[in-house]
Design a protein around this motif. Structure first.
Motif, mmCIF file in Angstrom:
data_model
loop_
_atom_site.group_PDB
_atom_site.id
_atom_site.type_symbol
_atom_site.label_atom_id
_atom_site.label_comp_id
_atom_site.label_asym_id
_atom_site.label_seq_id
_atom_site.Cartn_x
_atom_site.Cartn_y
_atom_site.Cartn_z
ATOM 1 N N THR A 183 0.835 -1.204 0.000
ATOM 2 C CA THR A 183 0.000 0.000 0.000
ATOM 3 C C THR A 183 0.867 1.251 0.000
ATOM 4 O O THR A 183 0.569 2.236 -0.691
ATOM 5 N N TYR A 184 1.945 1.209 0.774
ATOM 6 C CA TYR A 184 2.854 2.357 0.864
ATOM 7 C C TYR A 184 3.452 2.681 -0.504
ATOM 8 O O TYR A 184 3.478 3.849 -0.928
ATOM 9 N N ALA A 185 3.920 1.655 -1.217
ATOM 10 C CA ALA A 185 4.513 1.862 -2.539
ATOM 11 C C ALA A 185 3.481 2.366 -3.536
ATOM 12 O O ALA A 185 3.762 3.258 -4.350
ATOM 13 N N ARG A 186 2.281 1.810 -3.484
ATOM 14 C CA ARG A 186 1.208 2.266 -4.378
ATOM 15 C C ARG A 186 0.884 3.738 -4.130
ATOM 16 O O ARG A 186 0.719 4.516 -5.077
ATOM 17 N N ALA A 187 0.805 4.111 -2.849
ATOM 18 C CA ALA A 187 0.491 5.505 -2.509
ATOM 19 C C ALA A 187 1.622 6.433 -2.938
ATOM 20 O O ALA A 187 1.379 7.528 -3.469
ATOM 21 N N TRP A 188 2.867 6.024 -2.701
ATOM 22 C CA TRP A 188 4.030 6.847 -3.058
ATOM 23 C C TRP A 188 4.028 7.138 -4.562
ATOM 24 O O TRP A 188 4.203 8.284 -4.989
#
Length: 214
Positions: A183-188
């Protein structure tokens, strides 16, 4: 490309104005979470489209050049809106300060019952944005970025975990809770692509690795 960005800011400003007239806090409170980032497949596509270049200089950077937290509605500023949105059972006083509630930090899995233990993290930190292209923006554009409630850019997390992140990109820091890496990578990537910010090679590799686990 700046024209595209300017149009996006104008649309965001119009949406914010509309939200203000209809009760801004209502929708975020019901959502009770950061806006959902793009799917992993989309993130991989968007990541391939980002400009890859060496990270720029921090020269001239100041948090004051990204005005936050601005008033969103009545007496409520952006931090207070996110605390209400991301928390459970949040009670606010007349000045909009959170007096009770609980907050689950996606970064480390901790739950807090005092707003003072929670920071509002900029998913892509302000200094990172500055070094990736925001140094050429106007202060108004940087203000919109620093208070963006529409993209997955703001999230309530444990304060000392946020402080350990600082202004690091994913090549240098990822959330301690590995279940959140996807999720963190997708949001970034979502945020960087929307604002046409660049990535350096190590950052891109770290994001590609994280997205493989999605």
């Amino acid at each position: 490309m700046l024209g595209i960005y300017a149009r996006r800011i104008a649309v965001a400003a119009s949406a914010a104005a509309l939200a203000a007239t209809t009760g801004l806090l209502t929708a975020p409170a019901a959502q009770a979470a950061m806006p959902t980032p793009i799917a992993a497949s989309t993130a991989r596509t968007y990541l391939s489209q980002l400009t890859v270049s060496a990270e720029g200089s921090s020269s001239g950077y100041s948090r004051d050049k990204f005005p936050h937290w601005i008033t969103q509605s009545g007496t409520c500023n952006t931090r207070e809106v996110v605390l209400k949105r991301d928390g459970t059972g949040v009670v606010q006083d007349a000045s909009c300060a959170a007096t009770s509630g609980s907050w689950y930090s996606e970064y480390d899995g901790a739950t807090w019952t005092a707003a003072s233990d929670v920071d509002i993290d900029h998913m892509v930190p302000l200094a990172e944005a500055w070094r990736s292209g925001a140094s050429s923006w106007t202060n108004a554009q940087r203000q919109a970025y620093a208070n963006d409630l529409t993209r997955p850019q703001l999230i309530a997390v444990t304060d000392n975990v946020n402080q350990s992140k600082g202004d690091k990109d994913p090549a240098k820091w990822m959330p301690p809770r590995t279940a959140y890496h996807c999720t963190y990578a997708r949001a970034w990537v979502h945020v960087k692509h929307y604002y046409n910010l660049s990535v350096d090679s190590a950052e891109k590799t770290a994001l590609q690795t994280a997205l493989k686990g999605c």
